[in-house]
Design a protein around this motif. Structure first.
Motif, mmCIF file in Angstrom:
data_model
loop_
_atom_site.group_PDB
_atom_site.id
_atom_site.type_symbol
_atom_site.label_atom_id
_atom_site.label_comp_id
_atom_site.label_asym_id
_atom_site.label_seq_id
_atom_site.Cartn_x
_atom_site.Cartn_y
_atom_site.Cartn_z
ATOM 1 N N LEU A 12 0.803 -1.226 0.000
ATOM 2 C CA LEU A 12 0.000 0.000 0.000
ATOM 3 C C LEU A 12 0.831 1.268 0.000
ATOM 4 C CD1 LEU A 12 -2.757 -0.889 2.639
ATOM 5 C CD2 LEU A 12 -2.947 -0.972 0.147
ATOM 6 N N PHE A 13 1.832 1.308 0.861
ATOM 7 C CA PHE A 13 2.527 2.562 1.124
ATOM 8 C C PHE A 13 3.893 2.685 0.451
ATOM 9 C CE2 PHE A 13 -0.315 1.726 4.761
ATOM 10 C CZ PHE A 13 -1.198 2.772 4.541
ATOM 11 N N LEU A 14 4.360 1.617 -0.203
ATOM 12 C CA LEU A 14 5.623 1.688 -0.934
ATOM 13 C C LEU A 14 5.423 1.358 -2.412
ATOM 14 C CD1 LEU A 14 8.687 2.107 -0.962
ATOM 15 C CD2 LEU A 14 8.934 -0.318 -0.409
ATOM 16 N N PHE A 15 4.984 0.125 -2.712
ATOM 17 C CA PHE A 15 4.913 -0.304 -4.109
ATOM 18 C C PHE A 15 3.856 0.441 -4.920
ATOM 19 C CE2 PHE A 15 6.856 -4.833 -3.516
ATOM 20 C CZ PHE A 15 8.060 -4.248 -3.196
ATOM 21 N N LEU A 16 2.656 0.631 -4.373
ATOM 22 C CA LEU A 16 1.615 1.327 -5.139
ATOM 23 C C LEU A 16 2.006 2.772 -5.456
ATOM 24 C CD1 LEU A 16 -1.731 -0.030 -3.619
ATOM 25 C CD2 LEU A 16 -0.700 -0.580 -5.824
ATOM 26 N N PRO A 17 2.451 3.562 -4.472
ATOM 27 C CA PRO A 17 2.876 4.934 -4.827
ATOM 28 C C PRO A 17 4.105 4.953 -5.743
ATOM 29 C CG PRO A 17 2.501 4.753 -2.462
ATOM 30 C CD PRO A 17 2.441 3.365 -3.033
ATOM 31 N N GLY A 151 -7.062 1.740 5.936
ATOM 32 C CA GLY A 151 -8.021 2.607 6.619
ATOM 33 C C GLY A 151 -9.017 3.219 5.652
ATOM 34 N N THR A 152 -9.973 3.919 6.191
ATOM 35 C CA THR A 152 -11.066 4.458 5.378
ATOM 36 C C THR A 152 -10.598 5.546 4.410
ATOM 37 O OG1 THR A 152 -11.600 6.012 7.150
ATOM 38 C CG2 THR A 152 -12.843 3.950 7.096
ATOM 39 N N TRP A 153 -9.471 6.146 4.653
ATOM 40 C CA TRP A 153 -8.970 7.245 3.826
ATOM 41 C C TRP A 153 -8.092 6.772 2.673
ATOM 42 C CZ3 TRP A 153 -3.744 7.412 3.453
ATOM 43 C CH2 TRP A 153 -3.036 6.668 4.418
ATOM 44 N N PHE A 154 -7.562 5.550 2.735
ATOM 45 C CA PHE A 154 -6.521 5.145 1.793
ATOM 46 C C PHE A 154 -6.998 5.139 0.342
ATOM 47 C CE2 PHE A 154 -4.168 2.174 -0.806
ATOM 48 C CZ PHE A 154 -2.886 2.679 -0.666
ATOM 49 N N LEU A 155 -8.104 4.472 0.047
ATOM 50 C CA LEU A 155 -8.538 4.314 -1.336
ATOM 51 C C LEU A 155 -8.766 5.663 -2.012
ATOM 52 C CD1 LEU A 155 -9.230 2.361 -3.611
ATOM 53 C CD2 LEU A 155 -11.580 2.322 -2.771
ATOM 54 N N THR A 156 -9.463 6.561 -1.350
ATOM 55 C CA THR A 156 -9.722 7.886 -1.922
ATOM 56 C C THR A 156 -8.423 8.651 -2.122
ATOM 57 O OG1 THR A 156 -11.866 7.938 -0.833
ATOM 58 C CG2 THR A 156 -10.991 10.037 -1.599
ATOM 59 N N THR A 157 -7.543 8.587 -1.144
ATOM 60 C CA THR A 157 -6.256 9.288 -1.240
ATOM 61 C C THR A 157 -5.408 8.710 -2.364
ATOM 62 O OG1 THR A 157 -6.329 9.739 1.134
ATOM 63 C CG2 THR A 157 -4.187 9.962 0.048
ATOM 64 N N TYR A 158 -5.344 7.379 -2.441
ATOM 65 C CA TYR A 158 -4.527 6.740 -3.481
ATOM 66 C C TYR A 158 -5.077 7.047 -4.874
ATOM 67 C CZ TYR A 158 -2.066 3.371 -6.325
ATOM 68 O OH TYR A 158 -1.316 2.805 -7.312
#
Length: 186
Positions: A12-17, A151-158
């Motif tokens: 989530l926080f390394l490979f996707l970005p 968390g609830t914010w991840f999908l929208t933020t990503y």
């Protein structure tokens, strides 16, 4: 934190970005080499197709529980992405300069989907075994996630992050190439 959650966090926080950043660097290279007057719309559309090919399994893994169906979609999308990626480079290499920066971006854009697929299989190892052993019964439907990864914010933020650094730039590239194709003397 257990190992499974650690691997999910790496995804989530390394490979996707990082995949998005590599896509943006690639777009910058296309812009610098004036893709609209060299390899044109055909190559630009290949880039969009490849983004969609990786984006679909990412969304499936973020929205649905990983089961055999989701793994099949991920594997199929990765294989198609690889085919288009090879076709893209073969097509572009004779038409425009591919800089060292673009080659590095391509390295990330080619390997990160494989690494993400491998991590998804490791995290969901019993499902991967079921896939290999053809134990697919009850695993061929999409089951929504009970909770959201990150968390609830991840999908929208990503999705917002990806829209800004990949979707809009590649859309701009497609439009630029289409305009040049329609009006070659401008």
């Amino acid at each position: 934190m257990d190992t499974s959650q650690l691997l999910i966090n790496v995804l989530l926080f390394l490979f996707l970005p990082l995949w998005g950043v590599a896509g943006f660097v690639d777009w910058c290279c296309h812009r610098a080499t004036k893709i609209e007057v060299t390899s044109g719309l055909k190559e630009s559309l290949m880039h969009s197709v490849m983004g969609i090919q990786v984006g679909i399994p990412i969304l499936f893994c973020l929205l649905y529980r990983v089961n055999v169906l989701v793994l099949i979609i991920c594997i199929f999308a990765w294989l198609l992405h690889e085919c288009i990626a090879h076709w893209d480079v073969a097509y572009a290499s004779g038409k425009r300069h591919i800089s060292i920066w673009e080659m590095h971006a391509h390295s990330y854009l080619a390997t990160l989907p494989l690494y993400m697929l491998a991590l998804i299989m490791v995290i969901n190892w019993p499902v991967a075994i079921d896939l290999i052993q053809l134990n697919w019964q009850g695993q061929m439907q999409l089951i929504p996630m009970e909770y959201q990864h990150g968390g609830t914010w991840f999908l929208t933020t990503y999705l917002s992050f990806m829209a800004i650094i990949c979707v809009f730039p590649y859309l701009e590239e497609n439009i630029r190439c289409l305009r040049k194709q329609m009006h070659p003397n401008r």
